[in-house]
Write an enzyme that holds these catalytic residues in place. Structure first.
Site, PDB file in Angstrom:
ATOM      1  N   ARG A  68      14.571  40.681  67.392  1.00 43.03           N
ATOM      2  CA  ARG A  68      13.575  41.669  67.797  1.00 43.03           C
ATOM      3  C   ARG A  68      13.206  41.520  69.266  1.00 43.03           C
ATOM      4  O   ARG A  68      12.519  42.356  69.820  1.00 43.03           O
ATOM      5  CB  ARG A  68      12.324  41.533  66.925  1.00 43.03           C
ATOM      6  N   LYS A  69      13.641  40.453  69.914  1.00 44.91           N
ATOM      7  CA  LYS A  69      13.252  40.165  71.296  1.00 44.91           C
ATOM      8  C   LYS A  69      14.126  40.929  72.275  1.00 44.91           C
ATOM      9  O   LYS A  69      15.311  40.650  72.415  1.00 44.91           O
ATOM     10  CB  LYS A  69      13.367  38.666  71.553  1.00 44.91           C
ATOM     11  N   THR A  70      13.528  41.904  72.936  1.00 47.03           N
ATOM     12  CA  THR A  70      14.242  42.703  73.929  1.00 47.03           C
ATOM     13  C   THR A  70      13.399  42.833  75.187  1.00 47.03           C
ATOM     14  O   THR A  70      12.204  42.540  75.185  1.00 47.03           O
ATOM     15  CB  THR A  70      14.551  44.116  73.388  1.00 47.03           C
TER      16      THR A  70
END
Length: 173
Positions: free
Chosen positions: A19-21
């Protein structure tokens, strides 16, 4: 992503982003992962729920945390993070069909795959999908993929991807 995909070839596991963008670049980063042969975790918080350690602590256990999310959002995909084989058994008994194995060693991952298979056979259902996450490195990819997990989560595919340095220098004619 392509390097991870190559390292996992023949194992059945797929590399998956997290989910880390980068703010404002999510769509491009997720697209780049797909172009490299990987699969996306989710595009936004509304696509799926991820039950993590803080949720487990607040709910009093991994099964109650999963059950609370499932009851509140019955149609939403729910992935549950576990950090022990005991938690895995609890959440499988609760009905989870996607489990994140957090910081498991490959030997523990193999045991988890076996537990999930046995659970599926005992209950006459398909095996829960398993995702390895936490501290994974490219040199270990083939070994992790060979454990039988379905996904390998790699946050660096998006949050640490190198940028292409493009310049437009003007020159006199």
């Amino acid at each position: 992503t392509a390097q991870w995909t190559d390292a996992l070839r023949g194992t059945g596991a797929k590399v998956r982003d997290t989910r880390k963008t980068t703010p404002g670049l999510r769509v491009l980063e997720k697209y780049a992962v797909r172009c490299g042969g990987g699969v996306n975790h989710r595009m936004s918080l509304s696509d799926a729920a991820l039950v993590k350690d803080n949720h487990v602590m607040a709910a009093g256990g991994v099964a109650p945390a999963f059950e609370a999310v499932r009851a509140m959002f019955p149609g939403l995909a729910v992935e549950v993070e576990v950090d022990s084989l005991g938690q895995l058994t609890d959440v499988l008994d609760a009905g989870a069909d996607l489990v994140l194995l957090d910081n498991f060693k490959p030997s523990q991952m193999r045991l988890a795959v076996g537990i999930a298979r046995e659970h599926a056979l005992a209950h006459g259902q398909g095996r829960a999908l398993l995702e390895a996450s936490g501290g994974l490195t490219l040199p270990d990819a083939a070994e992790v993929g060979a454990t039988g997990v379905d996904y390998i989560a790699v946050g660096a595919l998006t949050h640490s991807a190198p940028v292409l340095d493009v310049g437009a220098d003007l020159r006199p004619l």
